[in-house]
Design a protein around this motif. Structure first.
Motif, PDB file in Angstrom:
ATOM      1  N   PHE A 111     -63.361  12.895 -98.145  1.00 44.87           N
ATOM      2  CA  PHE A 111     -64.384  12.184 -97.380  1.00 44.87           C
ATOM      3  C   PHE A 111     -64.260  12.548 -95.913  1.00 44.87           C
ATOM      4  CE2 PHE A 111     -65.957   8.674 -94.824  1.00 44.87           C
ATOM      5  CZ  PHE A 111     -67.213   8.483 -95.377  1.00 44.87           C
ATOM      6  N   TYR A 112     -65.383  12.946 -95.320  1.00 45.43           N
ATOM      7  CA  TYR A 112     -65.440  13.262 -93.894  1.00 45.43           C
ATOM      8  C   TYR A 112     -66.378  12.270 -93.215  1.00 45.43           C
ATOM      9  CZ  TYR A 112     -63.426  17.758 -95.315  1.00 45.43           C
ATOM     10  OH  TYR A 112     -62.616  18.736 -95.840  1.00 45.43           O
ATOM     11  N   ASP A 113     -65.871  11.621 -92.172  1.00 45.98           N
ATOM     12  CA  ASP A 113     -66.697  10.669 -91.431  1.00 45.98           C
ATOM     13  C   ASP A 113     -67.957  11.336 -90.891  1.00 45.98           C
ATOM     14  OD1 ASP A 113     -65.248   8.282 -91.708  1.00 45.98           O
ATOM     15  OD2 ASP A 113     -63.849   8.889 -90.135  1.00 45.98           O
ATOM     16  N   SER A 114     -67.829  12.586 -90.451  1.00 49.30           N
ATOM     17  CA  SER A 114     -68.976  13.292 -89.870  1.00 49.30           C
ATOM     18  C   SER A 114     -70.057  13.555 -90.917  1.00 49.30           C
ATOM     19  CB  SER A 114     -68.523  14.599 -89.224  1.00 49.30           C
ATOM     20  OG  SER A 114     -67.655  15.317 -90.083  1.00 49.30           O
ATOM     21  N   TYR A 115     -69.654  13.696 -92.194  1.00 49.18           N
ATOM     22  CA  TYR A 115     -70.654  13.832 -93.266  1.00 49.18           C
ATOM     23  C   TYR A 115     -71.471  12.559 -93.362  1.00 49.18           C
ATOM     24  CZ  TYR A 115     -72.392  13.116 -98.017  1.00 49.18           C
ATOM     25  OH  TYR A 115     -73.184  12.786 -99.085  1.00 49.18           O
ATOM     26  N   ARG A 151     -67.295   2.751 -95.832  1.00 47.40           N
ATOM     27  CA  ARG A 151     -68.493   3.075 -95.072  1.00 47.40           C
ATOM     28  C   ARG A 151     -69.738   2.493 -95.724  1.00 47.40           C
ATOM     29  NH1 ARG A 151     -67.785   6.789 -90.984  1.00 47.40           N
ATOM     30  NH2 ARG A 151     -69.758   5.868 -90.325  1.00 47.40           N
ATOM     31  N   ILE A 152     -69.758   2.504 -97.055  1.00 51.45           N
ATOM     32  CA  ILE A 152     -70.906   1.932 -97.765  1.00 51.45           C
ATOM     33  C   ILE A 152     -71.037   0.446 -97.460  1.00 51.45           C
ATOM     34  CG2 ILE A 152     -71.754   1.289-100.064  1.00 51.45           C
ATOM     35  CD1 ILE A 152     -70.752   3.985-101.070  1.00 51.45           C
ATOM     36  N   LEU A 220     -76.117  18.003-101.647  1.00 54.09           N
ATOM     37  CA  LEU A 220     -75.532  18.088-100.310  1.00 54.09           C
ATOM     38  C   LEU A 220     -74.018  18.001-100.433  1.00 54.09           C
ATOM     39  CD1 LEU A 220     -76.345  18.188 -97.256  1.00 54.09           C
ATOM     40  CD2 LEU A 220     -76.065  15.695 -97.255  1.00 54.09           C
ATOM     41  N   ASP A 221     -73.331  19.083-100.086  1.00 53.98           N
ATOM     42  CA  ASP A 221     -71.871  19.089-100.176  1.00 53.98           C
ATOM     43  C   ASP A 221     -71.260  18.098 -99.193  1.00 53.98           C
ATOM     44  OD1 ASP A 221     -71.875  20.912-102.193  1.00 53.98           O
ATOM     45  OD2 ASP A 221     -70.992  22.555-101.049  1.00 53.98           O
ATOM     46  N   SER A 222     -70.092  17.583 -99.555  1.00 52.66           N
ATOM     47  CA  SER A 222     -69.443  16.550 -98.743  1.00 52.66           C
ATOM     48  C   SER A 222     -68.874  17.106 -97.446  1.00 52.66           C
ATOM     49  CB  SER A 222     -68.323  15.889 -99.540  1.00 52.66           C
ATOM     50  OG  SER A 222     -67.315  16.840 -99.869  1.00 52.66           O
ATOM     51  N   TYR A 373     -74.611  23.015 -91.096  1.00 56.39           N
ATOM     52  CA  TYR A 373     -73.293  23.456 -90.678  1.00 56.39           C
ATOM     53  C   TYR A 373     -72.190  22.807 -91.507  1.00 56.39           C
ATOM     54  CZ  TYR A 373     -75.782  25.530 -86.801  1.00 56.39           C
ATOM     55  OH  TYR A 373     -76.668  26.270 -86.057  1.00 56.39           O
ATOM     56  N   HIS A 374     -71.240  23.656 -91.884  1.00 51.91           N
ATOM     57  CA  HIS A 374     -70.124  23.266 -92.731  1.00 51.91           C
ATOM     58  C   HIS A 374     -68.938  22.844 -91.874  1.00 51.91           C
ATOM     59  CE1 HIS A 374     -66.800  23.810 -95.638  1.00 51.91           C
ATOM     60  NE2 HIS A 374     -67.722  23.672 -96.570  1.00 51.91           N
ATOM     61  N   TYR A 375     -68.175  21.904 -92.374  1.00 48.37           N
ATOM     62  CA  TYR A 375     -66.947  21.463 -91.682  1.00 48.37           C
ATOM     63  C   TYR A 375     -65.984  22.629 -91.543  1.00 48.37           C
ATOM     64  CZ  TYR A 375     -62.672  18.804 -90.796  1.00 48.37           C
ATOM     65  OH  TYR A 375     -61.516  18.293 -90.251  1.00 48.37           O
ATOM     66  N   ASN A 376     -65.333  22.732 -90.391  1.00 47.69           N
ATOM     67  CA  ASN A 376     -64.369  23.795 -90.136  1.00 47.69           C
ATOM     68  C   ASN A 376     -62.976  23.226 -90.210  1.00 47.69           C
ATOM     69  OD1 ASN A 376     -62.960  26.043 -89.385  1.00 47.69           O
ATOM     70  ND2 ASN A 376     -63.828  26.194 -87.325  1.00 47.69           N
TER      71      ASN A 376
END
Length: 377
Positions: A111-115, A151-152, A220-222, A373-376
């Motif tokens: 899980f990424y907060d930015s996603y 988050r939900i 949509l990828d996470s 843009y994908h997470y780096n």
């Protein structure tokens, strides 16, 4: 010749009965549509919307309203018979105006907060968006589930007027067998097994959550952490059965000492005679993979067609698609196009999906100058 009185009387009765039947016919078709304004879904799409939402058999893509608790001597009423007008489920270039519902599906291992922040910034009406997640078993999956639920709970709080229509979380009964670190999971030797597992996860999520009122499905990828806020309406405005933007990655260029971008997803491509020749020489269980020097296919990759100064609405035909941000008309999935976890014309997962869709008569398109843009790591 004069008409006898009995005949005139019978004609009048016939007209009256015909009028009554006509009124009943019109009421039967239109009464439910005009009496159900309480939910955000287009009322023309289904009968008895309130009953559908209140029953446990309601499709996950509809908002679910928990029924009141029954007393010790009370018996639960039988589930209602719900009719859906599938011909009224539209997919158009003006999805907001037509109140078209979108199902966003995400296989989620981390899980990424930015996603989530990017997801919440989407400007498509959130009451028309349903979310679906599938999360693997295991410690990392448990952590991702807890973070997602936290988050939900905030996003879906009753005080938030911008909450999503519904959210479904599925847990797999197996742990991931492929390493989740970015470098390890992209190694060539694990691709067939990894992408077969991803296909099974995608299919489980799709078949569980696709509802009768769904117009579009966005995969949509996470780890997609940045998109235009208007992503959904931008992609849908092309009114294509399958369409994918160009997936890049932001990174810090140490040589130039500045932030830059680079291509990330190489699964969106136009086929080549070289790749077709390689496929002809392969065994039935072998697959072609893109983006690896060991398997030079000489396909035209959408990742290298990008031009930041060109029209972001420019389209190209594709033979293979990536799944980082993939918009699909729901009717394509309903027609039978899924993600093959087995070699399908020597293709697998999202690339196999594009091939399967083409065999069913659906074309795929790409937007080389429109970026996500994908997470780096």
């Amino acid at each position: 010749m004069a008409i006898s009185r009995p005949v005139r009387r019978n004609s009048t009765i016939t007209y009256v009965l015909a009028a009554i039947l006509c009124i009943f016919f019109l009421y039967f078709f239109f009464a439910d549509s005009t009496s159900l304004p309480s939910l955000p879904f287009a009322p023309r799409q289904l009968y008895h919307t309130k009953q559908a939402a209140q029953n446990a058999l309601s499709p996950p893509s509809l908002p679910f309203i928990k029924p009141t608790k029954l007393g010790p001597d009370e018996i639960a009423p039988p589930p209602p018979v719900v009719h859906y007008r599938m011909n009224n489920v539209t997919t158009s270039s003006t999805p907001i105006e037509n109140r078209e519902t979108i199902l966003i599906l995400t296989p989620l291992a981390r899980f990424y907060d930015s996603y989530w922040e990017n997801l919440c910034k989407l400007t498509y009406p959130h009451d028309l968006i349903s979310l679906g997640f599938i999360i693997p078993k295991g410690r990392e999956g448990n952590l991702a589930t807890q973070q997602l639920q936290d988050r939900i709970q905030k996003t879906q709080h009753p005080s938030n007027k911008d909450r999503f229509a519904s959210i479904t979380i599925l847990r797999q009964d197996t742990e991931p067998i492929i390493p989740q670190a970015e470098h390890d999971r992209h190694a060539l030797v694990v691709q067939k097994e990894r992408r077969a597992a991803m296909s099974r996860a995608r299919n489980s999520l799709l078949f569980t959550t696709l509802g009768p009122t769904t117009s579009w499905v966005l995969w949509l990828d996470s780890d997609i952490v940045e998109t235009p806020p208007s992503l959904l309406q931008d992609l849908a405005s092309h009114n294509k059965p399958i369409i994918v933007p160009n997936c890049f990655q932001r990174y810090y260029n140490k040589e130039e000492e500045e932030w830059s971008t680079r291509p990330y997803d190489f699964n969106s491509w136009q086929d080549s005679p070289t790749a077709q020749g390689l496929a002809e020489q392969m065994g039935p269980d072998e697959i072609l993979l893109e983006g690896y020097a060991e398997m030079a296919t000489y396909r035209s990759l959408m990742a290298y067609m990008a031009d930041t100064t060109a029209d972001p609405r420019a389209e190209v035909d594709l033979d293979g698609v990536g799944g980082t941000a993939l918009l699909v008309k729901a009717e394509v999935h309903r027609d039978g196009a899924m993600f093959p976890p087995f070699p399908f014309y020597h293709l697998i997962e999202t690339e196999g999906f594009a091939k399967m869709a083409s065999r069913l008569g659906w074309r795929s398109f790409g937007l080389p100058n429109y970026f996500v843009y994908h997470y780096n790591e």
